[in-house]
Scaffold this motif. Sequence first.
Motif, PDB file in Angstrom:
ATOM      1  N   LYS A 117     114.164  45.005  63.899  1.00 13.21           N
ATOM      2  CA  LYS A 117     113.758  44.529  65.224  1.00 13.21           C
ATOM      3  C   LYS A 117     112.266  44.729  65.442  1.00 13.21           C
ATOM      4  O   LYS A 117     111.571  43.858  65.980  1.00 13.21           O
ATOM      5  CB  LYS A 117     114.557  45.266  66.293  1.00 13.21           C
ATOM      6  N   ALA A 118     111.741  45.898  65.014  1.00 15.83           N
ATOM      7  CA  ALA A 118     110.308  46.163  65.167  1.00 15.83           C
ATOM      8  C   ALA A 118     109.478  45.211  64.313  1.00 15.83           C
ATOM      9  O   ALA A 118     108.445  44.698  64.753  1.00 15.83           O
ATOM     10  CB  ALA A 118     110.008  47.613  64.783  1.00 15.83           C
ATOM     11  N   GLU A 119     109.940  44.958  63.056  1.00 14.68           N
ATOM     12  CA  GLU A 119     109.220  44.022  62.199  1.00 14.68           C
ATOM     13  C   GLU A 119     109.218  42.620  62.794  1.00 14.68           C
ATOM     14  O   GLU A 119     108.196  41.933  62.789  1.00 14.68           O
ATOM     15  CB  GLU A 119     109.861  44.004  60.813  1.00 14.68           C
ATOM     16  N   THR A 120     110.373  42.205  63.321  1.00 18.46           N
ATOM     17  CA  THR A 120     110.453  40.879  63.931  1.00 18.46           C
ATOM     18  C   THR A 120     109.535  40.774  65.139  1.00 18.46           C
ATOM     19  O   THR A 120     108.838  39.767  65.330  1.00 18.46           O
ATOM     20  CB  THR A 120     111.899  40.579  64.343  1.00 18.46           C
ATOM     21  N   GLU A 121     109.510  41.829  65.947  1.00 16.84           N
ATOM     22  CA  GLU A 121     108.639  41.822  67.124  1.00 16.84           C
ATOM     23  C   GLU A 121     107.170  41.791  66.723  1.00 16.84           C
ATOM     24  O   GLU A 121     106.362  41.074  67.331  1.00 16.84           O
ATOM     25  CB  GLU A 121     108.931  43.045  67.984  1.00 16.84           C
ATOM     26  N   ALA A 122     106.819  42.573  65.684  1.00 12.87           N
ATOM     27  CA  ALA A 122     105.429  42.571  65.216  1.00 12.87           C
ATOM     28  C   ALA A 122     105.034  41.206  64.672  1.00 12.87           C
ATOM     29  O   ALA A 122     103.937  40.703  64.943  1.00 12.87           O
ATOM     30  CB  ALA A 122     105.241  43.655  64.143  1.00 12.87           C
TER      31      ALA A 122
END
Length: 348
Positions: A117-122
Motif C-alpha cells: 500500500k505504501a509503495e502504491t501510494e508513493a
Amino acid sequence: MLPPPASDPGCEFSDTNGSETNKNCADRQDFGYLYTYQFRPTLSVMKIILLREQGSSRALRVSRQTLFVAALATLVGLLLTASWLVGQLNNDVVDDGTVIKWQQRLQQQQHEVDRMKAETEAQSQAVGRQLAQMQARLLRMEALGARVTEIADLDQGEFSFSDPAPQGGPVVERQDALAWSDLQSSLDELAAGLKARENELEILESMLRDQDYRDAQQITGRPVTWGWMSSGFGKRVDPFSGKMAWHAGIDFAGKNGSEVIAVASGVVTHAGKRSGYGQMVEINHGGGYVTRYGHHASLLVKVGDIVKKGQAIGTMGSSGRSTGPHVHFEVLKDGRKVDPARYVARRG
C-alpha cells in the motif's frame, strides 16, 4: 446378515435333510441366499445357515461370548479413535504454539499489505507530481506557441494551441491494458519530449523576437500618417535668410495637430525644446541609429520611454524656426547626419 424379528422368542428349523418341521422361524432372502435364523434362549451358540437358490447350504456357528467380545472390541476401537482425533486436534491445531504461528503469519501478511500500500501510494504521488510538471510545461508550451504564432504572423486557425490535436484511426481488434511499468516508461518519455519541445519553442521564440526586434529597430517609412515632403535633404535656399544653406533632414508638411509617429522602435533620449527645433523628440534605436522629430505642437512621450514602431510621439506644429505646420525629420548614423530619404523609401 439381517437379525431375526424381535418378536420371535425362538425358532425351530429343519435340517438340511428336512427331517424336522419349521416352526416360528423367520426366513430372509437376500443377494441370492436364504437366511434362516434359529434362536434358542437356552443355547449359548448361534447357528446361522446360509441357503443358496440352487439348494446347497452353509452353516455358521458363533457363540454369544464371541459376538459380545467383537462388539466390545469395536466400541473400544471407536472410543480410542475418537480420543486420538481429539488429542490430535488439541495438540496440532489449537495449541499455543500453533496460535502464535498463525498470529505471526497474519502479522507478516499485514506488513506485506502495508508495504504494498505504501509503495502504491508513493508511486501514485510520484506520478501525480510528474503529471503536474507536465501540465505546467504544457501550459508554458501553449503560451509559447501562441506567442510564436503571433510573432511569425501565422494563421490562428491553422495553429490553435488551445484545442486538442486531432487524432483518429480504425479500431484494432486486440487492445491490451497498459501495464504499470509501461505507463511509467511512457510518462518518462512524454516528460522528456515535453521538455525538449519546450526548449525548442523557447529558442524559436527568442529567434523570432530577435528578428522582430531587428525589424522593429530598422528605420523605415515616413514619420507622419498623412502629409507630403515639403523640403529635401542637402543644400537649399534658406526660407528665412534667402541664402544657400545645408538642410540636414527632410520636412513633411501636414495638418496642424496631426500625429507624428516613430519610424522604428527605441528609447526616448530627448523630449523638449531645443534651439532651432522647437519641441523636439529624439529616439535611440540601437546599432548607432538615432532619429529626431522637430517643430511639434505638443509631445506625447518623455525621456526614458520605450516606444514602438508606428507609435505616436507628438502632434504636428510649427514650434521653433518654422514657417508652418510640418515635421523636421533627421536620421543619424554613429553621430553623423545622413539622408533620411533612403530610409523613408524602405518598406517595413
